[in-house]
Design a protein around this motif. Sequence first.
Motif, PDB file in Angstrom:
ATOM      1  N   PHE A 164       0.860  -1.166   0.000  1.00 24.06           N
ATOM      2  CA  PHE A 164       0.000   0.000   0.000  1.00 24.06           C
ATOM      3  C   PHE A 164       0.911   1.234   0.000  1.00 24.06           C
ATOM      4  O   PHE A 164       1.632   1.472   0.970  1.00 24.06           O
ATOM      5  N   LEU A 166       1.338   5.059   0.178  1.00 25.04           N
ATOM      6  CA  LEU A 166       0.643   6.293   0.568  1.00 25.04           C
ATOM      7  C   LEU A 166       1.447   7.462  -0.010  1.00 25.04           C
ATOM      8  O   LEU A 166       2.334   8.005   0.650  1.00 25.04           O
ATOM      9  N   GLU A 178      -2.604  11.259  11.172  1.00 23.45           N
ATOM     10  CA  GLU A 178      -2.997  10.012  11.813  1.00 23.45           C
ATOM     11  C   GLU A 178      -4.369   9.543  11.327  1.00 23.45           C
ATOM     12  O   GLU A 178      -4.548   8.395  10.908  1.00 23.45           O
ATOM     13  N   ILE A 181      -4.264   8.417   7.599  1.00 21.31           N
ATOM     14  CA  ILE A 181      -3.629   7.121   7.355  1.00 21.31           C
ATOM     15  C   ILE A 181      -4.536   5.994   7.844  1.00 21.31           C
ATOM     16  O   ILE A 181      -4.693   4.963   7.184  1.00 21.31           O
ATOM     17  N   GLU A 182      -5.198   6.226   8.967  1.00 20.19           N
ATOM     18  CA  GLU A 182      -6.146   5.222   9.461  1.00 20.19           C
ATOM     19  C   GLU A 182      -7.304   5.011   8.486  1.00 20.19           C
ATOM     20  O   GLU A 182      -7.739   3.892   8.255  1.00 20.19           O
ATOM     21  N   TYR A 184      -7.210   5.315   5.303  1.00 19.39           N
ATOM     22  CA  TYR A 184      -6.732   4.485   4.197  1.00 19.39           C
ATOM     23  C   TYR A 184      -6.553   3.035   4.631  1.00 19.39           C
ATOM     24  O   TYR A 184      -6.914   2.109   3.915  1.00 19.39           O
ATOM     25  N   TRP A 185      -6.025   2.880   5.822  1.00 17.78           N
ATOM     26  CA  TRP A 185      -5.806   1.516   6.321  1.00 17.78           C
ATOM     27  C   TRP A 185      -7.092   0.727   6.401  1.00 17.78           C
ATOM     28  O   TRP A 185      -7.115  -0.481   6.205  1.00 17.78           O
ATOM     29  N   SER A 190      -5.713  -6.890   6.910  1.00 16.71           N
ATOM     30  CA  SER A 190      -4.365  -6.877   7.486  1.00 16.71           C
ATOM     31  C   SER A 190      -3.264  -7.403   6.571  1.00 16.71           C
ATOM     32  O   SER A 190      -2.099  -7.360   6.922  1.00 16.71           O
ATOM     33  N   ASP A 193       1.283  -4.566   3.367  1.00 15.28           N
ATOM     34  CA  ASP A 193       2.308  -3.681   3.947  1.00 15.28           C
ATOM     35  C   ASP A 193       1.989  -2.275   3.500  1.00 15.28           C
ATOM     36  O   ASP A 193       1.314  -2.087   2.501  1.00 15.28           O
ATOM     37  N   SER A 194       2.553  -1.283   4.169  1.00 12.68           N
ATOM     38  CA  SER A 194       2.354   0.053   3.621  1.00 12.68           C
ATOM     39  C   SER A 194       3.630   0.866   3.698  1.00 12.68           C
ATOM     40  O   SER A 194       4.521   0.557   4.486  1.00 12.68           O
TER      41      SER A 194
END
Length: 341
Positions: A164, A166, A178, A181-182, A184-185, A190, A193-194
Amino acid sequence: MTEKETSDINQESLELIKTFLSETGATPEVGGDALDWHTEPLPEDHRSGFIALIGRPNVGKSTLLNALLGQKVSIVSKKPQTTRQRVQGILTLPTYQAIFIDTPGIHARPHLRIGERMVESAVSAIPEADIILFVVDVSVAPHEDDQRIAALLAGKAPECPVIFVLNKMDQLQLEEAEERIEAYWALLPSYADSMPTSATRGTNVLKLREHLVAQLPLGPRYYPHHQVTDQTDRQIAAELIREGVLRYTHQEVPHAAAVLINEYEEHENHVIYIDATLWVERESQKGIVIGKQGQMLKKIGAAARQQLERMLGQRVYLDLYVKVRTKWREREQDLRELGLT
Ligand SMILES: Nc1nc2c(ncn2[C@@H]2O[C@H](COP(=O)(O)OP(=O)(O)O)[C@@H](O)[C@H]2O)c(=O)[nH]1
Ligand SMILES: [Mg+2]
């Protein structure tokens, strides 16, 4: 941009290019040994594979591809829908060959036949890839197309690593980092990787490269070591002319433009002679790309010619004509002629 920022960027790009050149043996460091690519056998644990860059339009996929390679093989612009076809960028080092596949942006509502073909061509890169780079623009909130792409990748994930990316982290405000990014996550389970990156500044680009190369499967060198792209010189010339149109014209004009190379040949004096036609869809667009006393067409041609001369190390003579080709974006035959289908 402040002067300091500019010099940081230059410094980072310089480092990137220096590392690239020393790794590939393109310009051996003083005192260092140049690699002998012809006699050196491939190591037993040589790795290779196809890495697709997938994401919605304008997130920086092509910029990232060029940064990962340390040289430009795919055109870039501020406008969406710049990349119309898959473009491969090939990175060959003594221990691995990574073949990056740049793709058009994936989005939900492609209009016209060309738009559908572009999305199809991007989606079809997914099953062929050994590794996927899912590129998003972290400077803006997730878009529903990001969600759709995440769903497309979900089926692929177990047998194929998804990283992933960013991108555009340089545009992200610290106070919103923060939460962003959350958000997007939340798109991805799970498995992924990012890596936050800035493709324009080169931030984390080498780190990303190391990270993904470690996940390449064992395999042969698919292309000769000196080949950096699957595009022919003619295709590169056409793309660079189109990049000029994207840079200097606005609104519907860049989208209505296509470039056909009619002739590409080296003359005895080593000058590359190129005869190209620029298609637009309407008389009014023709007027715009030609400009007052042909000034716009000159500017577009000069930008393309300068880049080509730098790339080829040869002088280029470019004859560029404009033609109206009504509705070419909807006609299968025209798309075929352009190699877009
Ligand atoms: N600020 C910033 N701009 C970027 C970054 N990566 C790409 N861009 C810009 O975003 C625009 C679209 O880039 P492009 O590579 O053509 O996107 P693509 O459509 O995903 O291939 C261009 O104007 C790039 O210069 C980045 O990391 N930071
Ligand atoms: Mg692109």
